[in-house]
Design an enzyme around this catalytic site. Structure first.
Site, PDB file in Angstrom:
ATOM      1  N   GLU A   9       0.779  -1.355  -0.105  1.00  0.00           N
ATOM      2  CA  GLU A   9      -0.120   0.136   0.011  1.00  0.00           C
ATOM      3  C   GLU A   9       0.742   1.384  -0.051  1.00  0.00           C
ATOM      4  O   GLU A   9       0.218   2.063  -0.621  1.00  0.00           O
ATOM      5  CB  GLU A   9      -0.862  -0.066   1.228  1.00  0.00           C
ATOM      6  CG  GLU A   9      -1.932  -0.755   1.104  1.00  0.00           C
ATOM      7  CD  GLU A   9      -2.467  -1.473   2.361  1.00  0.00           C
ATOM      8  OE1 GLU A   9      -3.779  -1.281   2.756  1.00  0.00           O
ATOM      9  OE2 GLU A   9      -1.748  -2.065   2.936  1.00  0.00           O
ATOM     10  N   ASP A  82      -2.442  -4.677   3.602  1.00  0.00           N
ATOM     11  CA  ASP A  82      -2.828  -5.071   5.096  1.00  0.00           C
ATOM     12  C   ASP A  82      -3.645  -6.180   5.196  1.00  0.00           C
ATOM     13  O   ASP A  82      -4.414  -6.345   4.350  1.00  0.00           O
ATOM     14  CB  ASP A  82      -2.890  -3.955   5.700  1.00  0.00           C
ATOM     15  CG  ASP A  82      -2.003  -2.738   5.732  1.00  0.00           C
ATOM     16  OD1 ASP A  82      -0.636  -3.180   5.689  1.00  0.00           O
ATOM     17  OD2 ASP A  82      -2.228  -1.793   6.153  1.00  0.00           O
ATOM     18  N   ASP A  84      -6.424  -6.742   6.742  1.00  0.00           N
ATOM     19  CA  ASP A  84      -7.923  -6.452   7.385  1.00  0.00           C
ATOM     20  C   ASP A  84      -8.686  -6.385   6.149  1.00  0.00           C
ATOM     21  O   ASP A  84      -8.290  -6.476   5.107  1.00  0.00           O
ATOM     22  CB  ASP A  84      -7.762  -5.215   8.189  1.00  0.00           C
ATOM     23  CG  ASP A  84      -7.255  -4.222   7.526  1.00  0.00           C
ATOM     24  OD1 ASP A  84      -6.991  -3.997   6.402  1.00  0.00           O
ATOM     25  OD2 ASP A  84      -6.888  -3.120   8.461  1.00  0.00           O
ATOM     26  N   GLU A  86      -9.879  -3.689   4.724  1.00  0.00           N
ATOM     27  CA  GLU A  86      -9.701  -2.630   3.895  1.00  0.00           C
ATOM     28  C   GLU A  86      -8.395  -3.243   2.886  1.00  0.00           C
ATOM     29  O   GLU A  86      -8.375  -3.018   1.656  1.00  0.00           O
ATOM     30  CB  GLU A  86      -9.137  -1.612   4.665  1.00  0.00           C
ATOM     31  CG  GLU A  86      -9.466   0.107   4.217  1.00  0.00           C
ATOM     32  CD  GLU A  86     -10.916   0.162   4.032  1.00  0.00           C
ATOM     33  OE1 GLU A  86     -11.274   0.801   2.660  1.00  0.00           O
ATOM     34  OE2 GLU A  86     -11.636   0.127   4.844  1.00  0.00           O
ATOM     35  N   TYR A 287       1.068  -4.955  13.360  1.00  0.00           N
ATOM     36  CA  TYR A 287       0.036  -4.234  12.627  1.00  0.00           C
ATOM     37  C   TYR A 287      -0.797  -3.615  13.520  1.00  0.00           C
ATOM     38  O   TYR A 287      -1.339  -4.073  14.643  1.00  0.00           O
ATOM     39  CB  TYR A 287      -0.811  -5.217  11.736  1.00  0.00           C
ATOM     40  CG  TYR A 287      -1.766  -4.523  10.923  1.00  0.00           C
ATOM     41  CD1 TYR A 287      -1.329  -3.474  10.023  1.00  0.00           C
ATOM     42  CD2 TYR A 287      -2.951  -4.983  10.679  1.00  0.00           C
ATOM     43  CE1 TYR A 287      -2.412  -2.919   9.394  1.00  0.00           C
ATOM     44  CE2 TYR A 287      -4.243  -4.324   9.973  1.00  0.00           C
ATOM     45  CZ  TYR A 287      -3.486  -3.262   9.091  1.00  0.00           C
ATOM     46  OH  TYR A 287      -4.324  -2.507   8.232  1.00  0.00           O
ATOM     47  N   ARG A 289      -3.834  -2.122  13.543  1.00  0.00           N
ATOM     48  CA  ARG A 289      -5.335  -2.269  13.426  1.00  0.00           C
ATOM     49  C   ARG A 289      -5.847  -3.743  13.830  1.00  0.00           C
ATOM     50  O   ARG A 289      -5.767  -4.503  13.122  1.00  0.00           O
ATOM     51  CB  ARG A 289      -6.038  -1.738  12.021  1.00  0.00           C
ATOM     52  CG  ARG A 289      -5.972  -0.421  11.517  1.00  0.00           C
ATOM     53  CD  ARG A 289      -6.514  -0.017  10.566  1.00  0.00           C
ATOM     54  NE  ARG A 289      -6.393   1.254  10.408  1.00  0.00           N
ATOM     55  CZ  ARG A 289      -5.797   1.798   9.283  1.00  0.00           C
ATOM     56  NH1 ARG A 289      -4.899   0.937   8.503  1.00  0.00           N
ATOM     57  NH2 ARG A 289      -5.258   3.035   9.268  1.00  0.00           N
ATOM     58  N   HIS A 332      -5.288 -11.084  14.735  1.00  0.00           N
ATOM     59  CA  HIS A 332      -3.933 -10.684  14.811  1.00  0.00           C
ATOM     60  C   HIS A 332      -3.343 -10.814  16.449  1.00  0.00           C
ATOM     61  O   HIS A 332      -3.976 -11.392  16.812  1.00  0.00           O
ATOM     62  CB  HIS A 332      -4.096  -9.155  14.658  1.00  0.00           C
ATOM     63  CG  HIS A 332      -4.473  -8.569  13.182  1.00  0.00           C
ATOM     64  ND1 HIS A 332      -5.341  -7.492  13.074  1.00  0.00           N
ATOM     65  CD2 HIS A 332      -4.392  -9.029  11.977  1.00  0.00           C
ATOM     66  CE1 HIS A 332      -5.590  -7.538  11.592  1.00  0.00           C
ATOM     67  NE2 HIS A 332      -5.184  -8.449  11.132  1.00  0.00           N
TER      68      HIS A 332
END
Length: 764
Positions: A9, A82, A84, A86, A287, A289, A332
């Protein structure tokens, strides 16, 4: 043809990963999402089961072209966004746009950007998880439908250019409800009694504090109690000492990191997430989030090594924590340092401070509990069922407290007074003094960002990735302000009994606030309108249930289009009903009373330039208007406060034959002197500014104006040509026209020839 292309990203992440992979791998960044819902019309096809209509924004076309060409020349493309919802959606959009088969393209994920984690991910790739993609699409589509239908309704019924969102509106509701509690609150005084005792047999007079279990509503009752203590015998009725343990907090989740960084470091939620993102992309933390408090076995082992090395074996207690959060998104790890042997890092001050906080919290979670002795002494007092209670707390073994202690939202000090003397029931004690101090009940505190995140999480509203954008959005829309408030002075009474009762008048500052969130007038009006017309959507449980539905989509339990359909049908009918419902014109006007001078009605409402008050005039005459001060709300404004706003414009007297007038205009508060205006500084209050300060501002303005009219350079050979300093920088003035001086040119060093050349080559 190259072997491997890895797409991540962010450029920072690409740079870190590139270090770990060999020459056969090229790592490129997509700079976040490469597609979004179309901005033309709704961006959702209602006739095709809510199919999203995606477009590549103009600023992303160059990136997409570059990635497309690279993908064509590459044997294997790895999507490494990532882990998740998103990130999964970003990977899917890349596959769709670059023409990669969704069910065959290699998708890799990792919780930390370290060499072992990256190499392990390459060893075990998976394909794109369409359940996660659909959960993200459902959120995006649902929020677009809500925003697209509610915003025009607000323009029509409340005020132009407003907008609304599903989670944001519920967050504003929380703040509005708290504000109304504060407005309705009436502070009442009471008296708190604290005594300083010592054992009757104690020649050294070791004093300890004890508080009376009852508070008195009036001065008379407090004074009567103090009188009853004169010559009274005080006896210990209970003395207890209990061992207790205080356990460390679990490692950070997104929410607890946001809260603790706010309390300990004063960081906003969005700042915390931005700094954590940088730390993650540099490979320094896992990570950021996550809902999980879980640590890997390897991390627990590394923590033990560090604890033993720093504090010794007796401080280590390895254990893992269980995640309790409802609907935790992904499995996670908690947020922890990637390398636990690194206590400090290089970086910006904010990065260093946040990293240190994460390191301490992680390591402390693997340390032993603190051992505490809690002591309570209860002393009989004169009067029915009245007792003094002393509570003390002594840390016998510090355990995890040696490294870290969690903060709380409650800013009050610790009531425990530390070590208490050894006492036995029946033992007599004597007072050195007994003090009755006037205190005041306090309204509930306004939320700050940390406490708002905590409340949203408790209600199950939003997920780790949504807290920061939710708070930023409601502030940017002008529905909420983050502000500091200076405290106010108040007097209070203190009665002290030693040999006799002495009275003292003292003063204190109260009501001071820092970085607290307060709804604005427009935020309150929008909230009230949405609550009246869309009660189910504004319900906390409803909003939390929508989150659970997203979780079910992510688990593959329900189809996302069905979930949207269940929501959108009833919602659309509510919008139609609200559109057809006439909003009463006076619903946004608050009548404050009558102006004693004119007998006319005084009203408060939101006008074109914001909240204002009006002294209504009969037909044919002009009403008088005044703007509200910063921090004032229509709902809590009193008649006296409203009338005080009409004190402007204020005439402060004459200065050099011209009137000095203070007022508030379109561009803020000012001092007018003849035909000239000088703006007030932020620290100046137009209602209280004095003559001397107004003159100082006028003189400063005159100096600036004089400097602006003095040429930087003139030429005898060409009197009509001047080099001047203007509002937008230096320029050349020649024969009634102005010419911009090129950047990097020193205006004072220009020759006549250079000036004429600039004039000739300058664009019209």
């Amino acid at each position: 043809m190259q072997e491997n292309l890895v797409i991540v990203e962010s450029p920072a992440k690409a740079k870190t990963i590139e270090k770990f992979l060999g020459k056969d791998f090229v790592v490129k960044s997509s700079f976040g999402h490469i597609r979004d819902l179309s901005k033309k019309d709704l961006g959702v096809n209602l006739d095709r089961e809510y199919a999203p209509v995606y477009e590549i924004p103009s600023e992303k076309r160059k990136v997409v072209e570059e990635l497309t060409q690279l993908a064509r020349k590459t044997k294997t493309v790895w999507l490494a966004s990532d882990e998740d919802r998103e990130g999964e959606a970003i990977a899917w959009h890349l596959a769709e746009v670059l023409g990669l088969p969704v069910d065959q393209t290699k998708r890799i994920v990792f919780h930390e950007i370290t060499k072992p984690a990256i190499l392990a991910a390459i060893e075990s790739p998976r394909t794109i998880d369409m359940n996660l993609v659909n959960a993200q699409q459902a959120r995006r589509v649902l929020d677009r439908l809500v925003g697209f239908e509610l915003s025009p309704l607000l323009w029509k019924k409340v005020r132009p250019q407003l907008s609304a969102g599903r989670v944001q509106s519920v967050a504003v509701r929380l703040l509005v409800e708290r504000e109304r509690e504060i407005i309705a609150f009436r502070s009442t005084p009471y008296f708190r009694v604290v005594a300083q005792f010592h054992a009757a047999a104690d020649p050294e007079r070791t004093l300890f504090k004890a508080e009376l279990s009852t508070r008195f509503a009036t001065r008379e009752k407090a004074e009567a109690f103090l009188r009853s203590c004169v010559g009274c015998r005080f006896t210990v009725v209970r003395a207890e000492e209990k061992p207790a343990h205080r356990y460390p907090a679990p490692p950070f989740t997104t929410s607890t990191l946001q809260q603790e960084a706010g309390r300990k470091l004063g960081m906003s939620v969005s700042q915390t997430m931005s700094v954590a993102q940088h730390l993650y992309e540099q490979g320094l933390i896992t990570y950021m989030r996550t809902d999980s408090v879980n640590l890997s076995r390897q991390a627990i082992g590394q923590c033990k090594e560090e604890i033993v090395k720093l504090f010794g074996e007796k401080y280590s207690s390895a254990h893992n924590y269980k995640t309790k959060t409802k609907g935790a998104q992904e499995a996670h790890e908690a947020i922890r340092p990637s390398y636990l042997d690194r206590q400090t890092i290089e970086g910006t001050p904010a990065e260093r401070r946040l990293y240190e906080l994460i390191w301490k919290r992680t390591v402390a979670s693997q340390m032993v509990a603190a051992e505490i002795d809690r002591t309570t002494i209860v002393i009989d007092a004169p009067g029915e069922k009245l007792q003094f209670v002393a509570a003390g707390e002594v840390v016998r073994f510090d355990g995890f407290l040696k490294l870290y202690s969690e903060s709380t939202d409650d800013e009050a000090g610790d009531e425990h007074s530390g070590l208490l003397p050894k006492m036995t029931p029946g033992e007599e004690v004597r007072y050195a003094q007994i003090t009755a101090t006037e205190r005041f009940t306090a309204p509930p505190a306004r939320y700050n960002e940390a406490s708002l995140v905590k409340r949203l999480e408790e209600l199950g509203i939003g997920r780790p990735s949504t807290y920061a954008p939710t708070i930023s959005t409601i502030i940017n829309r002008g529905y909420v302000v983050k502000q500091n408030k200076e405290g106010q002075k108040r007097d209070y009474l203190q009665l002290t009994l030693r040999e006799h009762i002495a009275e003292k008048q003292l003063s204190e500052t109260f009501g001071k606030e820092k970085n607290r969130l307060q709804p604005t007038d427009i935020g309150m009006v929008v909230n009230d309108y949405l609550e009246s017309q869309f009660e189910p959507i504004m319900d906390y449980n409803f909003t939390a249930n929508v989150e659970k539905e997203f979780d079910r989509i992510a688990e593959g339990e329900i189809a996302w289009s069905r979930m949207i359909d269940d929501f959108y049908g009833p919602f659309h009918r509510m919008v139609d009903e609200a559109t057809a419902t006439q909003t009463p014109k006076n619903s946004q006007v608050r009548v404050l009373g009558t102006d004693p001078e004119t007998g006319r009605t005084v009203k408060a409402r939101i006008g074109r330039y914001g909240p204002m008050v009006e002294i209504e005039a009969p037909e044919g005459e002009k009403s008088r208007f005044a703007s509200l001060k910063k921090g004032q709300l229509i709902e809590s404004l009193t008649l006296d406060e409203a009338l005080a706003l009409f004190a402007l414009p204020r005439n402060l007297g004459l200065y050099e034959g011209e009137e000095l007038v203070v007022g508030i205009g379109k561009f803020g508060p000012y001092v007018r002197y003849g035909k000239s205006f000088a703006s007030l500084a932020r620290t100046d209050d137009p209602y209280t500014i004095g003559y001397d300060r107004a003159v100082e501002l006028v003189r400063e303005q005159q100096s600036r104006a004089a400097a602006a009219h003095t040429p930087l350079k003139t030429f005898d050979e060409e009197p009509e040509l001047q080099v001047r300093s203007g509002r937008y920088g230096p320029y050349i003035a020649y024969k009634g026209k102005n010419y911009r001086i090129p950047k990097g040119t020193e205006p004072g060093a220009l020759t006549l020839e250079q000036c004429m050349n600039i004039i000739k080559t300058s664009k019209k």
